[in-house]
Scaffold this active site. Structure first.
Site, PDB file in Angstrom:
ATOM      1  N   GLY A   1       0.769  -1.245   0.000  1.00  0.00           N
ATOM      2  CA  GLY A   1       0.000   0.000   0.000  1.00  0.00           C
ATOM      3  C   GLY A   1       0.787   1.274   0.000  1.00  0.00           C
ATOM      4  O   GLY A   1       0.214   2.365   0.050  1.00  0.00           O
TER       5      GLY A   1
ATOM      6  N   GLU B   1       4.243  -6.334   1.786  1.00  0.00           N
ATOM      7  CA  GLU B   1       3.855  -6.768   0.441  1.00  0.00           C
ATOM      8  C   GLU B   1       3.736  -5.598  -0.538  1.00  0.00           C
ATOM      9  O   GLU B   1       2.653  -5.324  -1.042  1.00  0.00           O
ATOM     10  CB  GLU B   1       2.501  -7.489   0.519  1.00  0.00           C
TER      11      GLU B   1
ATOM     12  N   CYS C   1     -14.860   4.560 -27.205  1.00  0.00           N
ATOM     13  CA  CYS C   1     -16.147   5.227 -27.404  1.00  0.00           C
ATOM     14  C   CYS C   1     -16.773   5.551 -26.061  1.00  0.00           C
ATOM     15  O   CYS C   1     -17.754   4.924 -25.660  1.00  0.00           O
ATOM     16  CB  CYS C   1     -17.062   4.335 -28.223  1.00  0.00           C
TER      17      CYS C   1
ATOM     18  N   TYR D   1      -0.652  -1.755 -11.947  1.00  0.00           N
ATOM     19  CA  TYR D   1      -2.104  -1.713 -12.150  1.00  0.00           C
ATOM     20  C   TYR D   1      -2.523  -1.062 -13.475  1.00  0.00           C
ATOM     21  O   TYR D   1      -3.615  -0.496 -13.556  1.00  0.00           O
ATOM     22  CB  TYR D   1      -2.800  -1.034 -10.969  1.00  0.00           C
TER      23      TYR D   1
HETATM   24  N1  LLP Z   1      -1.172  -7.014  -0.207  1.00  0.00           N
HETATM   25  C1  LLP Z   1      -2.491  -7.179  -0.320  1.00  0.00           C
HETATM   26  C2  LLP Z   1      -3.185  -8.131   0.538  1.00  0.00           C
HETATM   27  C3  LLP Z   1      -3.204  -6.425  -1.255  1.00  0.00           C
HETATM   28  O1  LLP Z   1      -4.513  -6.582  -1.371  1.00  0.00           O
HETATM   29  C4  LLP Z   1      -2.512  -5.499  -2.075  1.00  0.00           C
HETATM   30  C5  LLP Z   1      -3.224  -4.698  -3.067  1.00  0.00           C
HETATM   31  C6  LLP Z   1      -1.127  -5.387  -1.929  1.00  0.00           C
HETATM   32  C7  LLP Z   1      -0.487  -6.150  -0.974  1.00  0.00           C
HETATM   33  C8  LLP Z   1      -0.301  -4.461  -2.774  1.00  0.00           C
HETATM   34  O2  LLP Z   1      -0.650  -3.133  -2.649  1.00  0.00           O
HETATM   35  P1  LLP Z   1       0.293  -2.000  -3.300  1.00  0.00           P
HETATM   36  O3  LLP Z   1       1.579  -2.004  -2.551  1.00  0.00           O
HETATM   37  O4  LLP Z   1       0.494  -2.354  -4.721  1.00  0.00           O
HETATM   38  O5  LLP Z   1      -0.481  -0.755  -3.148  1.00  0.00           O
HETATM   39  N2  LLP Z   1      -5.971  -1.433  -8.539  1.00  0.00           N
HETATM   40  C9  LLP Z   1      -5.705  -0.468  -7.496  1.00  0.00           C
HETATM   41  C10 LLP Z   1      -4.917  -1.083  -6.369  1.00  0.00           C
HETATM   42  C11 LLP Z   1      -5.593  -2.273  -5.752  1.00  0.00           C
HETATM   43  C12 LLP Z   1      -4.705  -2.920  -4.728  1.00  0.00           C
HETATM   44  C13 LLP Z   1      -5.244  -4.199  -4.289  1.00  0.00           C
HETATM   45  N3  LLP Z   1      -4.453  -4.842  -3.300  1.00  0.00           N
HETATM   46  C14 LLP Z   1      -4.945   0.710  -8.098  1.00  0.00           C
HETATM   47  O6  LLP Z   1      -4.736   0.721  -9.293  1.00  0.00           O
HETATM   48  O7  LLP Z   1      -4.620   1.644  -7.391  1.00  0.00           O
END
Ligand code: LLP
Length: 463
Positions: free
Chosen positions: A278, A320, A391, A421
């Protein structure tokens, strides 16, 4: 910063809402290192290069739109995360941000672990040789078939997300004669300051088991009684694109409180906690992300402090990050097709891709930056909206940005920080062909995910 910050001012500046759009304070030709991958620079002719390769050459060879991924930057970010957390912690790259066989190999070589959240991601990881014990399997509704496959493969951990799943994983493991290492994902009740759709730790959502009302404690109770499970820890992921560490601190504190309750009730000290991913990245110059070592220190300090206060041994921490590793390492290259100045509003610049290769702007109101990369220009800045060819009027790639006013069809423009993403959420809307991902390193470029073809589309259409 006010609109007058730039002497020439944007085109149509007199009719824009006061104070809302500010002309860039800096030269449009300058590349802000914060939003571009590490090897990106401009050559003597003003064209952008990545990994020592010029974009015009890349566009000629691989076409547009295309994602260009800076492999040495990706590897360096993996190492920075691994070094920051050190040997007593584990870094799991979140594959949902972007996964391919090459990425799995890089992760394996750089010593990272991998978080997968579907059968498809698991298959990619195993196919590319990620050792199963370095894989964590996530998801709020894993199918029984996916659970069987993960347990059979010997994944290092399954993150349990519901009461039903506790039983499903336990039964599968028992049937296969395995004791599966598991964590329980809890929702800690934190309101992460990010877009609603990517916040995951407030109580009213689908992920995890709530700490509130003793639900998580009950999940631990059940998991500890089942022979097929080895409960190794507690997991929390509070959301995505977060800059403020306060949410992580609250989350860590609440997870440690649960560890203390578990110790008091069962006499067991769970050895691990996972604080999820996150961490935010810079999409525009306004974003100020933290470095991995600051994040590691901040999380490490809070967990150590809370554990000392509770009289617990400090558990092994895992994190993560997905976006924070891959996000900044790629840009999307587009060719400008049409340019429509709307008098008194803005100029619409249409490119050869759009919401099919980057849905984030439409879905989350995400902000991006953009630059003219096939040349430099000293023309005055004009306010633009970069849109795709779909479109749909919501087909916006970059909502508000400035590009030089001599922009012309055929120019190449690039949107940085599209490594996370974008390809992983790409679609075939309007039967668009999903762009390739090209890895660039030390003067060499190679396709790691090829461009889709019309044959690919038609092969699935068997009616
Ligand atoms: N761990 C878990 C359990 C997760 O659900 C996620 C992301 C991550 C790690 C990794 O999060 P990151 O470090 O990449 O923020 N599609 C959305 C983001 C959805 C994230 C879902 N889970 C976007 O484009 O912002």
């Amino acid at each position: 910063m006010s609109r007058s910050a730039h002497p020439a001012g944007p085109r149509h500046a007199d009719v824009l809402p006061e104070g809302h759009y500010s002309a860039p304070a800096t030269d449009l030709n300058e590349l802000d290192a914060k939003v571009w991958s590490r090897t990106v620079t401009r050559d003597a002719d003003g064209a952008l290069t990545v990994g020592g390769m010029e974009v015009a050459r890349l566009a000629e060879e691989f076409g547009t739109p295309a994602y260009f991924l800076d492999e040495s930057d990706f590897r360096a970010r993996c190492r920075a995360w691994a070094d920051a957390f050190g040997p007593d912690a584990d870094v799991f790259y979140a594959g949902k941000a972007f996964l391919s066989r090459a990425v799995v190999r890089w992760l394996t070589e750089e010593g990272l672990n991998l978080d997968v959240c579907s059968g498809g991601e698991l298959a990619t990881a195993l196919d590319a040789g990620m050792p199963a014990e370095r894989i964590a399997f996530h998801g709020n509704n894993k199918t029984v078939a996916e659970i069987e496959r993960a347990v059979e493969a010997g994944v290092g951990r399954i993150v349990l997300d519901s009461f039903q799943e506790i039983v499903r994983v336990a039964h599968t493991a028992q049937r296969l004669g395995i004791r599966q290492r598991v964590q329980i994902r809890v929702t800690v009740g934190v309101e992460a300051h990010t877009h609603e759709f990517i916040a995951t730790a407030h109580e009213d959502q689908k992920f995890g088991i709530a700490l509130a009302g003793g639900q998580a404690a009950e999940a631990v109770r059940r998991a500890l009684t089942l022979d097929g499970l080895e409960l190794i820890g507690i997991h929390s992921h509070i959301g995505s694109q977060i800059f403020d560490m306060a949410g992580f601190e609250v989350s860590a504190r609440r997870v440690v409180q649960l560890l203390a309750e578990v110790r008091d009730e069962h006499g067991v000290e769970l050895p691990e906690i996972d604080l999820g991913g996150g961490l935010g990245i810079a999409y525009t110059s306004d974003d100020d992300p933290r470095e991995p070592h600051e994040i590691a220190k901040s999380l490490g300090d809070i967990v150590t402090r809370e554990c000392e206060a509770a009289g617990l041994r400090t558990p092994r921490i895992s994190v993560e990050p997905g976006r924070a590793i891959v996000g900044p390492t790629a840009f999307t290259l587009y060719e400008v097709g049409t340019i429509k100045p709307l008098e008194g509003l803005r100029t619409y610049v249409s490119v050869d891709g759009g919401m099919s290769d980057n849905i984030r702007t439409a879905l989350y109101d995400a902000e991006y930056s953009v630059a003219l990369v096939s040349r430099t220009s000293d023309a005055e800045p004009m306010l633009v909206r970069v849109v795709g060819k779909h479109c749909e009027s919501g087909d916006i790639v970059v909502k508000d940005a400035f590009l030089p006013s001599d922009l012309a069809p055929g120019d190449l423009i690039a949107v940085p920080a599209t490594g996370a993403y974008c390809r992983s959420m790409a679609s075939n809307y309007n039967h668009a062909l999903r762009p390739p991902v090209v890895a660039v390193r030390d003067g060499q470029a190679r396709v790691i995910v090829r461009r889709e073809t019309e044959e690919d589309l038609l092969r699935l259409d068997v009616g």
